[in-house]
Design a protein around this motif. Structure first.
Motif, PDB file in Angstrom:
ATOM      1  N   LYS A  84       0.855  -1.194   0.000  1.00 38.30           N
ATOM      2  CA  LYS A  84       0.000   0.000   0.000  1.00 38.30           C
ATOM      3  C   LYS A  84       0.884   1.234   0.000  1.00 38.30           C
ATOM      4  N   ARG A  85       0.467   2.259  -0.747  1.00 46.44           N
ATOM      5  CA  ARG A  85       1.240   3.497  -0.793  1.00 46.44           C
ATOM      6  C   ARG A  85       0.924   4.407   0.377  1.00 46.44           C
ATOM      7  N   PHE A  86      -0.350   4.494   0.770  1.00 47.13           N
ATOM      8  CA  PHE A  86      -0.759   5.438   1.801  1.00 47.13           C
ATOM      9  C   PHE A  86      -0.890   4.750   3.148  1.00 47.13           C
ATOM     10  N   HIS A 118       6.504   9.354   4.168  1.00 45.62           N
ATOM     11  CA  HIS A 118       7.537   8.319   4.022  1.00 45.62           C
ATOM     12  C   HIS A 118       8.903   8.973   4.171  1.00 45.62           C
ATOM     13  N   ASN A 119       9.700   8.536   5.155  1.00 43.33           N
ATOM     14  CA  ASN A 119      11.057   9.070   5.301  1.00 43.33           C
ATOM     15  C   ASN A 119      11.896   8.716   4.079  1.00 43.33           C
ATOM     16  N   ASN A 120      11.749   7.497   3.600  1.00 38.35           N
ATOM     17  CA  ASN A 120      12.369   7.078   2.337  1.00 38.35           C
ATOM     18  C   ASN A 120      11.251   7.151   1.300  1.00 38.35           C
ATOM     19  N   PRO A 121      11.373   8.052   0.320  1.00 39.20           N
ATOM     20  CA  PRO A 121      10.266   8.282  -0.609  1.00 39.20           C
ATOM     21  C   PRO A 121       9.722   6.997  -1.249  1.00 39.20           C
ATOM     22  N   ALA A 131       8.361   2.216  10.871  1.00 40.75           N
ATOM     23  CA  ALA A 131       9.766   2.612  10.959  1.00 40.75           C
ATOM     24  C   ALA A 131      10.136   3.616   9.870  1.00 40.75           C
ATOM     25  N   ASP A 132       9.376   3.671   8.790  1.00 41.68           N
ATOM     26  CA  ASP A 132       9.661   4.585   7.687  1.00 41.68           C
ATOM     27  C   ASP A 132       8.702   5.770   7.678  1.00 41.68           C
ATOM     28  N   GLY A 133       7.896   5.926   8.729  1.00 43.12           N
ATOM     29  CA  GLY A 133       6.891   6.978   8.740  1.00 43.12           C
ATOM     30  C   GLY A 133       7.189   8.091   9.719  1.00 43.12           C
ATOM     31  N   SER A 134       6.787   9.282   9.335  1.00 47.18           N
ATOM     32  CA  SER A 134       6.853  10.464  10.184  1.00 47.18           C
ATOM     33  C   SER A 134       5.533  11.198  10.062  1.00 47.18           C
ATOM     34  N   LEU A 135       5.160  11.908  11.108  1.00 46.48           N
ATOM     35  CA  LEU A 135       3.971  12.751  11.045  1.00 46.48           C
ATOM     36  C   LEU A 135       4.412  14.201  10.950  1.00 46.48           C
ATOM     37  N   LEU A 136       3.934  14.874   9.918  1.00 41.94           N
ATOM     38  CA  LEU A 136       4.261  16.276   9.690  1.00 41.94           C
ATOM     39  C   LEU A 136       2.971  17.051   9.449  1.00 41.94           C
ATOM     40  N   CYS A 137       2.890  18.259  10.002  1.00 39.67           N
ATOM     41  CA  CYS A 137       1.743  19.110   9.700  1.00 39.67           C
ATOM     42  C   CYS A 137       1.805  19.456   8.207  1.00 39.67           C
ATOM     43  N   SER A 138       0.723  19.977   7.685  1.00 41.63           N
ATOM     44  CA  SER A 138       0.650  20.255   6.251  1.00 41.63           C
ATOM     45  C   SER A 138       1.782  21.176   5.788  1.00 41.63           C
ATOM     46  N   HIS A 142       4.783  20.009   3.202  1.00 35.62           N
ATOM     47  CA  HIS A 142       5.117  20.697   1.951  1.00 35.62           C
ATOM     48  C   HIS A 142       6.607  21.058   1.919  1.00 35.62           C
ATOM     49  N   TYR A 143       7.133  21.529   3.041  1.00 35.59           N
ATOM     50  CA  TYR A 143       8.553  21.890   3.093  1.00 35.59           C
ATOM     51  C   TYR A 143       9.451  20.699   2.765  1.00 35.59           C
ATOM     52  N   ILE A 144       9.105  19.520   3.268  1.00 34.32           N
ATOM     53  CA  ILE A 144       9.993  18.369   3.086  1.00 34.32           C
ATOM     54  C   ILE A 144      10.084  17.958   1.612  1.00 34.32           C
ATOM     55  N   HIS A 145       9.080  18.334   0.829  1.00 29.88           N
ATOM     56  CA  HIS A 145       9.088  18.024  -0.609  1.00 29.88           C
ATOM     57  C   HIS A 145       9.515  19.224  -1.455  1.00 29.88           C
ATOM     58  N   ASP A 146       9.830  20.334  -0.822  1.00 27.33           N
ATOM     59  CA  ASP A 146      10.182  21.574  -1.523  1.00 27.33           C
ATOM     60  C   ASP A 146      11.704  21.692  -1.598  1.00 27.33           C
ATOM     61  N   PRO A 147      12.274  21.706  -2.804  1.00 29.60           N
ATOM     62  CA  PRO A 147      13.740  21.766  -2.930  1.00 29.60           C
ATOM     63  C   PRO A 147      14.345  23.082  -2.445  1.00 29.60           C
ATOM     64  N   THR A 148      13.519  24.096  -2.142  1.00 31.19           N
ATOM     65  CA  THR A 148      14.080  25.345  -1.618  1.00 31.19           C
ATOM     66  C   THR A 148      14.392  25.249  -0.122  1.00 31.19           C
ATOM     67  N   TYR A 149      14.105  24.080   0.492  1.00 37.18           N
ATOM     68  CA  TYR A 149      14.427  23.863   1.904  1.00 37.18           C
ATOM     69  C   TYR A 149      15.409  22.706   2.045  1.00 37.18           C
ATOM     70  N   THR A 150      16.369  22.857   2.962  1.00 37.95           N
ATOM     71  CA  THR A 150      17.217  21.733   3.334  1.00 37.95           C
ATOM     72  C   THR A 150      16.534  21.041   4.507  1.00 37.95           C
ATOM     73  N   VAL A 151      16.751  19.746   4.611  1.00 37.62           N
ATOM     74  CA  VAL A 151      16.133  18.938   5.663  1.00 37.62           C
ATOM     75  C   VAL A 151      17.248  18.301   6.472  1.00 37.62           C
ATOM     76  N   GLU A 152      17.196  18.500   7.793  1.00 35.55           N
ATOM     77  CA  GLU A 152      18.193  17.900   8.680  1.00 35.55           C
ATOM     78  C   GLU A 152      17.441  17.051   9.711  1.00 35.55           C
ATOM     79  N   TYR A 153      17.777  15.759   9.767  1.00 34.16           N
ATOM     80  CA  TYR A 153      17.177  14.855  10.753  1.00 34.16           C
ATOM     81  C   TYR A 153      17.990  14.966  12.036  1.00 34.16           C
ATOM     82  N   LEU A 154      17.342  15.377  13.108  1.00 33.42           N
ATOM     83  CA  LEU A 154      18.009  15.625  14.379  1.00 33.42           C
ATOM     84  C   LEU A 154      18.158  14.338  15.188  1.00 33.42           C
ATOM     85  N   PRO A 155      19.161  14.264  16.076  1.00 33.47           N
ATOM     86  CA  PRO A 155      19.417  13.031  16.840  1.00 33.47           C
ATOM     87  C   PRO A 155      18.221  12.543  17.666  1.00 33.47           C
TER      88      PRO A 155
END
Length: 165
Positions: A84-86, A118-121, A131-138, A142-155
């Motif tokens: 399943k994708r979703f 999906h953390n891994n697209p 294990a591959d899922g994260s919850l993000l507000c809308s 959008h930011y995580i899929h926007d190339p104008t933002y860098t994404v850093e996974y914190l410890p």
């Protein structure tokens, strides 16, 4: 809260993100069986928490439309791999138990208002597993899929977004 749970008809509750307003009781299997300890009562709409006894959790499970999240017991399948994708409603509820708020740094949007990501697209072979899922507000989804933002996974598991220059 207990009186409210026993009075409301769960079939008549409003929908949020395709799922009815949900109360999840989290308790260990041993505490539930032995009637010792306490359970955490959480509304997944706004992240409200309360503590109740194991006996009260069992009684509420009989009378109200609540979902018991019994740790250490069997439950619905929460890892769907590539079938399943979703993410499903049970997976979203499980992710909300793990992360009660958007994972973006300093964001306090409740998990029930968030979207599963999906953390891994998916298009690169990512799996629809907890294990591959994260919850993000809308906004942050959008930011995580926007190339104008860098994404850093914190410890500690959070995510930091920085606008590129």
């Amino acid at each position: 809260m207990n009186t409210l749970l026993e009075t409301l008809d769960p079939k008549r509750l409003p929908l949020h993100g395709g799922d009815a307003t949900t109360v999840v009781v989290t308790i260990s299997l041993d505490a539930l069986r032995n009637e010792i300890g306490t359970a955490t009562l959480t509304t997944q709409r706004d992240g409200w928490h309360d503590r109740i006894s194991a006996g009260e959790a069992r009684r509420l499970a009989c009378n109200a439309g609540i979902i018991p999240a019994v740790l250490g017991g069997q439950s619905q399948p929460l890892d769907l791999g590539r079938t399943k994708r979703f993410y499903s409603a049970p997976q979203h509820r499980a992710l909300a138990l793990i992360h009660p708020y958007c994972l973006a740094e300093n964001c306090r949007i409740p998990a029930t208002w968030c979207e599963a990501h999906h953390n891994n697209p998916w298009h690169l072979g990512g799996r629809t597993d907890l294990a591959d899922g994260s919850l993000l507000c809308s906004k942050h989804h959008h930011y995580i899929h926007d190339p104008t933002y860098t994404v850093e996974y914190l410890p500690h598991g959070g995510i930091r977004f920085t606008r590129r220059r």
